[in-house]
Design an enzyme around this catalytic site. Structure first.
Site, PDB file in Angstrom:
ATOM      1  N   ILE A  42       0.814  -1.396   0.077  1.00 25.24           N
ATOM      2  CA  ILE A  42       0.117   0.228   0.170  1.00 25.24           C
ATOM      3  C   ILE A  42       0.708   1.385   0.262  1.00 25.24           C
ATOM      4  O   ILE A  42       0.580   2.014  -0.412  1.00 25.24           O
ATOM      5  CB  ILE A  42      -1.011   0.061   1.137  1.00 25.24           C
ATOM      6  CG1 ILE A  42      -2.088  -1.005   1.374  1.00 25.24           C
ATOM      7  CG2 ILE A  42      -1.547   1.350   1.343  1.00 25.24           C
ATOM      8  CD1 ILE A  42      -2.654  -0.738   0.318  1.00 25.24           C
ATOM      9  N   GLU A 203     -14.518  15.314  13.036  1.00 21.34           N
ATOM     10  CA  GLU A 203     -14.026  14.771  13.564  1.00 21.34           C
ATOM     11  C   GLU A 203     -14.793  14.198  15.097  1.00 21.34           C
ATOM     12  O   GLU A 203     -15.119  15.289  15.173  1.00 21.34           O
ATOM     13  CB  GLU A 203     -11.864  15.658  14.375  1.00 21.34           C
ATOM     14  CG  GLU A 203     -11.527  15.155  15.409  1.00 21.34           C
ATOM     15  CD  GLU A 203     -10.930  13.470  14.538  1.00 21.34           C
ATOM     16  OE1 GLU A 203     -11.453  12.022  15.728  1.00 21.34           O
ATOM     17  OE2 GLU A 203     -10.469  13.323  13.281  1.00 21.34           O
ATOM     18  N   HIS A 443      23.965  28.081  10.338  1.00 26.97           N
ATOM     19  CA  HIS A 443      23.023  29.619  10.102  1.00 26.97           C
ATOM     20  C   HIS A 443      22.689  29.407   8.951  1.00 26.97           C
ATOM     21  O   HIS A 443      23.985  29.124   8.085  1.00 26.97           O
ATOM     22  CB  HIS A 443      23.447  30.839  11.176  1.00 26.97           C
ATOM     23  CG  HIS A 443      22.751  31.468  10.732  1.00 26.97           C
ATOM     24  ND1 HIS A 443      21.599  32.452  11.117  1.00 26.97           N
ATOM     25  CD2 HIS A 443      23.179  32.752  10.093  1.00 26.97           C
ATOM     26  CE1 HIS A 443      21.090  33.303  10.294  1.00 26.97           C
ATOM     27  NE2 HIS A 443      22.197  34.004   9.754  1.00 26.97           N
TER      28      HIS A 443
END
Length: 464
Positions: A42, A203, A443
């Site tokens: 799947i 939900e 950074h």
């Protein structure tokens, strides 16, 4: 025809099964793998991979509409749903074909057909040419799961869809109801909403993405609603009246039932394991609500039979299945692998914004009796996020106040599904807040927010 003998027979060629087969072959075992449908299961064919391909198309479409913000211009922006789906299927097909190549490379015998356990160490496979018997002292079941269907809400492929229908939509829904707000429901809600559907999510729990930390799910909900999604929590679809081209949903909330009309419904209310008809119970394995009961090493209590992935205990995630496959192969080969720790397995949801987490939520940590220190850092305080045009998001970290152990990490925002592995590695290495604080993050990156969230838990955040 005489039975063919192997050291290991794997049933199911999804991300649990095919990985188990490869690792067992690497360890010198003779291996056969049985698959009734597609190599890759799947996940590769109808789940993780094709959905990500669809969501990528939606993300690019969304960014094209924001071109002006970036000093660019794009006119007459549109999409071709058939072409979007075709790309998704092509991606899935490419990967599924790759699994076939890996099976050959590792000298694994592939048998296409439906397997049953014919007795201890015996597997019978119904193939398109009849039936074939395989024997092995070790059998690994990796049969996966399918969409759960609730009475009255069953999919018909026309008005009511499962994830499979949603991956190859016959039409673009105008008014879509998504039942269930777990990862599958929210990903499809996000995809169709971005392409312009009017989306409502229902939900039953008190919040969307109910397995996530409450703050993260509240943040995600705000973002989805900003994008035009309607969200109904603590609500239940009691009934669907189908009369093409419309579906009338009866939705119960706060003791009252209201009816709403949609042209399409996607049901995403959980999964059922593919464990029936295999002959497991006859051999003495225990099954609880379709899932096979196993110990932490995926042993069933029946000698020589192991169950991995979605057919056994959660979390039901492809990467957990793969890791279990490796663990079981090593166990069979006489090794002493570590058991898979479910609390150190990340969950990722590829909606917009993305959601990712590992370990305990703040509430679960407190319920478990921990005294906690919690850090948070918003995307708006990060240079890279602002440069990307993605200032909406947050990272939350939960520590044991006594020991500094990282108990959990929770994120919502751009690319967090890629960032979460930093905390996953940290948990595996049993890192403390001090280790994370002393790590130099590059950074400008989104990962700097992971550092700042840790610093914030201890009152030391720099940029917020």
């Amino acid at each position: 025809m005489a039975a063919r003998a192997f050291d290991v027979v794997v049933i199911g060629a999804g991300p649990g099964g095919y990985v188990a087969a490869i690792r067992a072959a690497q360890l010198g075992k003779s291996v056969a793998i049985v698959e009734r449908e597609h190599l890759g299961g799947i996940c590769l064919n109808w789940g993780c991979i094709p959905t990500k391909a669809l969501l990528r198309s939606a993300e690019v479409f969304h960014l094209m509409h924001r071109a002006k913000e970036f000093g660019l211009s794009a006119d007459n922006i549109s999409y071709d749903l058939d072409a979007v789906v075709k790309r998704s299927r092509k991606v899935a097909g490419q990967l599924s074909g790759g699994i076939g190549h890996l099976m050959k490379k590792n000298k694994i015998t592939v048998v296409m057909g439906a397997a049953t356990l014919a007795g201890k160490g015996k597997v019978t496979v119904k193939t398109d040419k009849g039936s074939e018997d395989l024997t092995a002292p070790n059998i690994i079941l990796a049969t996966g799961a399918r969409a759960r269907e609730l009475p009255g809400l069953e999919a018909d492929g026309d008005l009511v869809w499962t994830y499979k229908h949603a991956l190859q939509p016959k039409r673009m829904p105008k008014k879509l109801l998504v039942i269930g707000s777990g990862a599958i429901g929210i990903e499809f809600a996000s995809f169709f909403n971005t392409l312009g559907a009017d989306v409502t999510v229902v939900e039953v729990m008190d919040r969307i993405l109910p397995v996530e930390d409450a703050e993260i799910s509240a943040f995600a909900r705000k973002q989805f609603e900003k994008q035009g999604m309607k969200i109904m929590a603590k609500a239940m679809v009691k009934k669907l009246d189908r009369a093409a081209p419309k579906v009338t949903a009866h939705i119960e909330r706060d003791g009252k039932t209201e009816t709403m009309e949609f042209d399409t419904v996607i049901s995403a209310v959980g999964i059922v394991a593919n464990t029936e008809g295999l002959g497991l119970e006859e051999l003495g394995a225990k099954i609880d609500r379709s899932f096979v009961v196993t110990d932490e090493y995926c042993r069933t209590g029946v000698e020589g039979i192991y169950v991995i992935g979605d057919a056994t205990n959660g979390p039901w995630l492809a990467h957990k299945a793969s890791h279990e496959g490796v663990m079981v192969a090593e166990l069979i080969a006489g090794g002493h692998p570590h058991a898979v720790d479910p609390s150190s397995i990340a969950g990722c949801t590829y909606c917009h914004p993305q959601v990712a987490s590992v370990g305990l939520t703040e509430a679960k940590a407190k319920d478990a009796g921990y005294s906690v220190k919690v850090g948070r850092f918003p995307f708006i305080g990060n240079g890279k996020a602002i440069a990307l045009g993605e200032p909406e998001g947050m990272i939350k970290t939960v520590f044991d106040a006594k020991t500094g152990e990282l108990l959990g990490a929770h994120m919502v925002g751009a690319e967090v599904t890629e960032l979460i592995q930093g905390y996953v590695v940290g948990r595996t290495l049993e890192t403390t807040e001090e280790d994370l604080m002393n790590t130099v993050f590059p950074h400008p990156t989104l990962s700097e927010m992971m550092h700042e969230s840790v610093l914030d838990a201890y009152g030391r955040a720099i940029h917020f």
